[in-house]
Write a protein that holds these residues in place. Structure first.
Motif, PDB file in Angstrom:
ATOM      1  N   SER A 138      68.388  -4.514   9.339  1.00 55.47           N
ATOM      2  CA  SER A 138      68.929  -4.211  10.660  1.00 55.47           C
ATOM      3  C   SER A 138      68.196  -3.023  11.296  1.00 55.47           C
ATOM      4  O   SER A 138      67.836  -3.064  12.477  1.00 55.47           O
ATOM      5  CB  SER A 138      70.426  -3.916  10.555  1.00 55.47           C
ATOM      6  OG  SER A 138      70.946  -3.546  11.812  1.00 55.47           O
ATOM      7  N   GLU A 139      67.981  -1.982  10.501  1.00 59.03           N
ATOM      8  CA  GLU A 139      67.246  -0.818  11.003  1.00 59.03           C
ATOM      9  C   GLU A 139      65.809  -1.201  11.337  1.00 59.03           C
ATOM     10  O   GLU A 139      65.264  -0.762  12.361  1.00 59.03           O
ATOM     11  CB  GLU A 139      67.249   0.308   9.973  1.00 59.03           C
ATOM     12  CG  GLU A 139      68.599   0.955   9.750  1.00 59.03           C
ATOM     13  CD  GLU A 139      68.539   1.992   8.640  1.00 59.03           C
ATOM     14  OE1 GLU A 139      67.818   2.993   8.807  1.00 59.03           O
ATOM     15  OE2 GLU A 139      69.208   1.773   7.612  1.00 59.03           O
ATOM     16  N   ALA A 140      65.197  -2.015  10.492  1.00 58.97           N
ATOM     17  CA  ALA A 140      63.821  -2.452  10.724  1.00 58.97           C
ATOM     18  C   ALA A 140      63.735  -3.250  12.021  1.00 58.97           C
ATOM     19  O   ALA A 140      62.809  -3.052  12.822  1.00 58.97           O
ATOM     20  CB  ALA A 140      63.329  -3.280   9.549  1.00 58.97           C
ATOM     21  N   LYS A 141      64.696  -4.143  12.238  1.00 57.29           N
ATOM     22  CA  LYS A 141      64.693  -4.953  13.457  1.00 57.29           C
ATOM     23  C   LYS A 141      64.749  -4.066  14.697  1.00 57.29           C
ATOM     24  O   LYS A 141      64.023  -4.308  15.666  1.00 57.29           O
ATOM     25  CB  LYS A 141      65.854  -5.943  13.451  1.00 57.29           C
ATOM     26  CG  LYS A 141      65.851  -6.852  14.676  1.00 57.29           C
ATOM     27  CD  LYS A 141      67.095  -7.721  14.746  1.00 57.29           C
ATOM     28  CE  LYS A 141      67.111  -8.608  15.964  1.00 57.29           C
ATOM     29  NZ  LYS A 141      66.846  -7.968  17.235  1.00 57.29           N
ATOM     30  N   ASP A 142      65.598  -3.056  14.677  1.00 48.53           N
ATOM     31  CA  ASP A 142      65.699  -2.138  15.828  1.00 48.53           C
ATOM     32  C   ASP A 142      64.358  -1.460  16.103  1.00 48.53           C
ATOM     33  O   ASP A 142      63.944  -1.336  17.266  1.00 48.53           O
ATOM     34  CB  ASP A 142      66.775  -1.078  15.586  1.00 48.53           C
ATOM     35  CG  ASP A 142      68.185  -1.653  15.564  1.00 48.53           C
ATOM     36  OD1 ASP A 142      68.386  -2.797  16.037  1.00 48.53           O
ATOM     37  OD2 ASP A 142      69.091  -0.958  15.057  1.00 48.53           O
ATOM     38  N   ILE A 143      63.693  -1.031  15.042  1.00 49.72           N
ATOM     39  CA  ILE A 143      62.384  -0.374  15.183  1.00 49.72           C
ATOM     40  C   ILE A 143      61.369  -1.370  15.754  1.00 49.72           C
ATOM     41  O   ILE A 143      60.635  -1.058  16.701  1.00 49.72           O
ATOM     42  CB  ILE A 143      61.884   0.176  13.830  1.00 49.72           C
ATOM     43  CG1 ILE A 143      62.817   1.253  13.285  1.00 49.72           C
ATOM     44  CG2 ILE A 143      60.444   0.665  13.925  1.00 49.72           C
ATOM     45  CD1 ILE A 143      62.782   2.557  14.013  1.00 49.72           C
ATOM     46  N   PHE A 144      61.303  -2.573  15.183  1.00 49.10           N
ATOM     47  CA  PHE A 144      60.336  -3.564  15.651  1.00 49.10           C
ATOM     48  C   PHE A 144      60.608  -3.971  17.096  1.00 49.10           C
ATOM     49  O   PHE A 144      59.672  -4.178  17.878  1.00 49.10           O
ATOM     50  CB  PHE A 144      60.316  -4.794  14.738  1.00 49.10           C
ATOM     51  CG  PHE A 144      59.724  -4.537  13.383  1.00 49.10           C
ATOM     52  CD1 PHE A 144      58.527  -3.829  13.242  1.00 49.10           C
ATOM     53  CD2 PHE A 144      60.345  -5.001  12.233  1.00 49.10           C
ATOM     54  CE1 PHE A 144      57.961  -3.603  11.991  1.00 49.10           C
ATOM     55  CE2 PHE A 144      59.782  -4.785  10.979  1.00 49.10           C
ATOM     56  CZ  PHE A 144      58.596  -4.079  10.860  1.00 49.10           C
ATOM     57  N   ASP A 145      61.876  -4.099  17.481  1.00 46.96           N
ATOM     58  CA  ASP A 145      62.216  -4.393  18.882  1.00 46.96           C
ATOM     59  C   ASP A 145      61.665  -3.303  19.798  1.00 46.96           C
ATOM     60  O   ASP A 145      61.118  -3.591  20.867  1.00 46.96           O
ATOM     61  CB  ASP A 145      63.732  -4.504  19.072  1.00 46.96           C
ATOM     62  CG  ASP A 145      64.317  -5.801  18.528  1.00 46.96           C
ATOM     63  OD1 ASP A 145      63.565  -6.787  18.368  1.00 46.96           O
ATOM     64  OD2 ASP A 145      65.540  -5.814  18.251  1.00 46.96           O
ATOM     65  N   HIS A 146      61.801  -2.054  19.381  1.00 44.88           N
ATOM     66  CA  HIS A 146      61.297  -0.910  20.155  1.00 44.88           C
ATOM     67  C   HIS A 146      59.773  -0.994  20.291  1.00 44.88           C
ATOM     68  O   HIS A 146      59.227  -0.756  21.371  1.00 44.88           O
ATOM     69  CB  HIS A 146      61.726   0.401  19.481  1.00 44.88           C
ATOM     70  CG  HIS A 146      61.218   1.619  20.152  1.00 44.88           C
ATOM     71  ND1 HIS A 146      61.729   2.085  21.347  1.00 44.88           N
ATOM     72  CD2 HIS A 146      60.228   2.475  19.800  1.00 44.88           C
ATOM     73  CE1 HIS A 146      61.074   3.180  21.700  1.00 44.88           C
ATOM     74  NE2 HIS A 146      60.157   3.428  20.773  1.00 44.88           N
ATOM     75  N   VAL A 147      59.093  -1.338  19.214  1.00 49.54           N
ATOM     76  CA  VAL A 147      57.631  -1.429  19.240  1.00 49.54           C
ATOM     77  C   VAL A 147      57.182  -2.580  20.133  1.00 49.54           C
ATOM     78  O   VAL A 147      56.207  -2.432  20.883  1.00 49.54           O
ATOM     79  CB  VAL A 147      57.060  -1.570  17.811  1.00 49.54           C
ATOM     80  CG1 VAL A 147      55.558  -1.839  17.843  1.00 49.54           C
ATOM     81  CG2 VAL A 147      57.345  -0.317  16.991  1.00 49.54           C
ATOM     82  N   VAL A 148      57.877  -3.712  20.084  1.00 45.90           N
ATOM     83  CA  VAL A 148      57.518  -4.838  20.945  1.00 45.90           C
ATOM     84  C   VAL A 148      57.583  -4.423  22.413  1.00 45.90           C
ATOM     85  O   VAL A 148      56.738  -4.809  23.219  1.00 45.90           O
ATOM     86  CB  VAL A 148      58.428  -6.062  20.667  1.00 45.90           C
ATOM     87  CG1 VAL A 148      58.309  -7.118  21.762  1.00 45.90           C
ATOM     88  CG2 VAL A 148      58.094  -6.671  19.314  1.00 45.90           C
ATOM     89  N   LYS A 149      58.544  -3.603  22.762  1.00 49.13           N
ATOM     90  CA  LYS A 149      58.705  -3.164  24.151  1.00 49.13           C
ATOM     91  C   LYS A 149      57.730  -2.049  24.543  1.00 49.13           C
ATOM     92  O   LYS A 149      57.359  -1.936  25.706  1.00 49.13           O
ATOM     93  CB  LYS A 149      60.138  -2.671  24.377  1.00 49.13           C
ATOM     94  CG  LYS A 149      61.163  -3.762  24.315  1.00 49.13           C
ATOM     95  CD  LYS A 149      62.561  -3.212  24.456  1.00 49.13           C
ATOM     96  CE  LYS A 149      63.558  -4.329  24.221  1.00 49.13           C
ATOM     97  NZ  LYS A 149      64.874  -3.860  23.856  1.00 49.13           N
ATOM     98  N   ASN A 150      57.317  -1.216  23.577  1.00 48.88           N
ATOM     99  CA  ASN A 150      56.590   0.003  23.931  1.00 48.88           C
ATOM    100  C   ASN A 150      55.206   0.157  23.313  1.00 48.88           C
ATOM    101  O   ASN A 150      54.478   1.072  23.689  1.00 48.88           O
ATOM    102  CB  ASN A 150      57.430   1.225  23.539  1.00 48.88           C
ATOM    103  CG  ASN A 150      58.749   1.252  24.259  1.00 48.88           C
ATOM    104  OD1 ASN A 150      58.803   1.424  25.457  1.00 48.88           O
ATOM    105  ND2 ASN A 150      59.831   1.032  23.522  1.00 48.88           N
ATOM    106  N   GLY A 151      54.857  -0.688  22.377  1.00 49.49           N
ATOM    107  CA  GLY A 151      53.593  -0.526  21.671  1.00 49.49           C
ATOM    108  C   GLY A 151      52.412  -1.132  22.413  1.00 49.49           C
ATOM    109  O   GLY A 151      52.569  -1.808  23.434  1.00 49.49           O
ATOM    110  N   ASN A 152      51.216  -0.873  21.872  1.00 47.38           N
ATOM    111  CA  ASN A 152      50.021  -1.510  22.418  1.00 47.38           C
ATOM    112  C   ASN A 152      49.939  -2.945  21.880  1.00 47.38           C
ATOM    113  O   ASN A 152      50.818  -3.393  21.136  1.00 47.38           O
ATOM    114  CB  ASN A 152      48.759  -0.692  22.107  1.00 47.38           C
ATOM    115  CG  ASN A 152      48.426  -0.623  20.627  1.00 47.38           C
ATOM    116  OD1 ASN A 152      48.757  -1.511  19.835  1.00 47.38           O
ATOM    117  ND2 ASN A 152      47.758   0.446  20.224  1.00 47.38           N
ATOM    118  N   ASP A 153      48.896  -3.662  22.246  1.00 40.90           N
ATOM    119  CA  ASP A 153      48.787  -5.073  21.850  1.00 40.90           C
ATOM    120  C   ASP A 153      48.855  -5.253  20.333  1.00 40.90           C
ATOM    121  O   ASP A 153      49.581  -6.122  19.841  1.00 40.90           O
ATOM    122  CB  ASP A 153      47.494  -5.695  22.377  1.00 40.90           C
ATOM    123  CG  ASP A 153      47.511  -5.884  23.889  1.00 40.90           C
ATOM    124  OD1 ASP A 153      48.608  -5.862  24.477  1.00 40.90           O
ATOM    125  OD2 ASP A 153      46.428  -6.055  24.473  1.00 40.90           O
TER     126      ASP A 153
END
Length: 121
Positions: free
Chosen positions: A94-109
């Motif tokens: 669950s914690e990992a999913k929250d982090i990955f969701d954040h990266v999908v929205k804010n990370g580079n390609d």
């Protein structure tokens, strides 16, 4: 000891190569040495966390990323990716999913691709 940035980068690269060749024992020795010489630098701590992650020391990787790297650079998306990976590997989905969701929205390609793979999208 006064060591040039170039030497520290070279040693770090050797540590990464060892890690990616599954020689995590030597990678850990090398990165711990670089960390001892370099002191408190985010790139060095990232290397230490990465070796811990690949060595299966997920709790250590999580600790370094959460309590050192991301405290100093909260928007460091590569650190967020590695944190998500360490959390996922340690069963904290669950914690990992929250982090990955954040990266999908804010990370580079590249970071978005890594996060998306871990999210299964």
């Amino acid at each position: 000891m006064n060591v040039s940035v170039e030497i520290l980068q070279l040693l770090s690269e050797v540590g990464y190569m060892s890690c990616f060749k599954n020689d995590t024992k030597n990678a850990k020795i090398i990165m711990d040495g670089v960390d001892a010489i370099a002191g408190d630098q985010v790139p060095t701590k990232m290397g230490v966390a990465l070796v811990d992650l690949y060595s299966g020391r997920y709790d250590k990787a999580i600790d370094t990323l959460q309590n050192y790297v991301l405290v100093r650079e909260p928007d460091h998306m590569s650190a967020q990716c590695f944190l998500g990976m360490a959390l996922k590997m340690s069963g904290k989905d669950s914690e990992a999913k929250d982090i990955f969701d954040h990266v999908v929205k804010n990370g580079n390609d590249d970071e978005r691709v890594i996060a998306s793979v871990h999210l299964g999208i």
